[in-house]
Write a protein that holds these residues in place. Structure first.
Motif, PDB file in Angstrom:
ATOM      1  N   TRP A 256       0.853  -1.187   0.000  1.00  0.00           N
ATOM      2  CA  TRP A 256       0.000   0.000   0.000  1.00  0.00           C
ATOM      3  C   TRP A 256       0.889   1.237   0.000  1.00  0.00           C
ATOM      4  O   TRP A 256       1.687   1.420  -0.912  1.00  0.00           O
ATOM      5  N   LYS A 272      -0.920  -4.083   3.357  1.00  0.00           N
ATOM      6  CA  LYS A 272      -2.263  -3.949   3.901  1.00  0.00           C
ATOM      7  C   LYS A 272      -2.875  -5.292   4.273  1.00  0.00           C
ATOM      8  O   LYS A 272      -3.664  -5.401   5.204  1.00  0.00           O
ATOM      9  N   TYR A 309      -5.359  -4.059   8.716  1.00  0.00           N
ATOM     10  CA  TYR A 309      -5.571  -3.194   7.550  1.00  0.00           C
ATOM     11  C   TYR A 309      -4.708  -1.947   7.623  1.00  0.00           C
ATOM     12  O   TYR A 309      -5.207  -0.821   7.515  1.00  0.00           O
ATOM     13  N   HIS A 311      -2.442   1.181   6.612  1.00  0.00           N
ATOM     14  CA  HIS A 311      -2.705   2.043   5.451  1.00  0.00           C
ATOM     15  C   HIS A 311      -1.553   3.010   5.174  1.00  0.00           C
ATOM     16  O   HIS A 311      -0.885   2.902   4.166  1.00  0.00           O
TER      17      HIS A 311
END
Length: 314
Positions: A256, A272, A309, A311
């Motif tokens: 990411w 990610k 997750y 980022h």
């Protein structure tokens, strides 16, 4: 030490289809996953990305959901002004000498009643006035979702990779137009095709001629065709606009955001991973990639049970 700058960001929940629609929201599709997100309104902003002009003492924020770019005073943290860009502004780079801000766009949004078309251009904002920013022009690429963006040291060139189009563009900031373009892979040479295979997310420029692009990859489907695209980091020579080397992860890692080290020949990328991380252990995390030898080499990859997750990175 400088005091913290705190932004109040609304929590975006993952909902089932019916709940999302009943809440007046829309699906944001990204890398095969879906996220229920608020529709744009005057009261919902969705801060997404920031850049800092340390020389002129400004902090800029893209407001993904409402379409604004805000400028803050870096010393007293007060909002100075804002400029409407529209259609989901995403990442930014700036030229502090010319006081120009270059703004990319988000990937396309997909709603139950239809889709929001991807933008194919980046926006240019002039912030030379101390109180009133002005969007002066847009620079067209003709390729969908120009998301990843970087700028060279003297601000003469901006580089953009399109998330859905899988193309890399070199832009002259004095001419305000594309001066070179290359596909990230040879699958299709039609830059207008929203093929969404490699899906470049962000790029970072080092030594003023080495561009590192993080590409999400994943399972690619087109009609009856299915292909597995490994997540990867590409290293480009921007003088020659040639792909020099590629480091591949797997289709579950989803590289990411990426940032380059100011002190060593290394870049750091967020992986990610998958939303249901328990089914894909070690698919997420943070990776360090060295280019000391002239080739990309994975130096380390760390993960943790609390990672969910990931980022952004800096």
């Amino acid at each position: 030490a400088n005091p913290e700058i705190v932004f109040d960001i609304s929590i975006l929940d993952i909902l089932v289809d019916e709940e999302c629609e009943n809440s007046g929201c829309m699906w944001h599709e990204m890398g095969g996953g879906k996220m229920c997100m608020s529709m744009s309104s005057s009261t919902i902003n969705g801060p997404h990305f920031t850049v800092i002009d340390n020389i002129n003492r400004y902090l800029f924020v893209t407001s993904m959901e409402s379409g604004w770019v805000g400028r803050y005073n870096l010393d007293n943290h007060q909002l100075i002004d804002k400029e409407m860009v529209g259609n989901m502004p995403a990442l930014m780079v700036l030229n502090t000498d010319e006081r120009k801000l270059y703004v990319s766009g988000m990937m396309s949004m997909v709603a139950s009643g239809g889709g929001m078309q991807s933008r194919t251009d980046i926006s240019v904002i002039d912030y030379s006035d101390d109180f009133d920013m002005v969007m002066t022009n847009n620079i067209e690429t003709s390729s969908p979702s120009p998301h990843a963006i970087a700028i060279n040291q003297n601000g003469s060139e901006v580089f953009v990779a399109t998330y859905e189009g899988n193309w890399l563009f070199k832009i002259s900031t004095s001419l305000n137009l594309v001066i070179d373009e290359k596909p990230l892979e040879s699958f299709t040479l039609d830059k207008t095709d929203p093929v969404r295979r490699l899906k470049p997310v962000q790029c970072t420029l080092t030594q003023d001629s080495l561009l590192f692009i993080s590409c999400e990859g994943g399972v690619w489907r087109s009609g009856s065709s299915i292909d597995t695209i490994p997540g990867q980091i590409q290293m480009w020579n921007t003088n020659k606009m040639t792909l020099e080397n590629t480091l591949q992860f797997n289709e579950f890692n989803r590289p990411w955001h990426i940032v380059s080290s100011p002190i060593s020949k290394e870049v750091y990328v967020v992986l990610k991973g998958q939303f249901n991380a328990e089914l894909y252990p070690d698919s997420d995390g943070v990776a360090c990639i060295s280019y000391e030898s002239g080739y990309l080499q994975l130096k380390w990859h760390i993960t943790n049970d609390v990672f969910k997750y990931l980022h952004g990175i800096d």
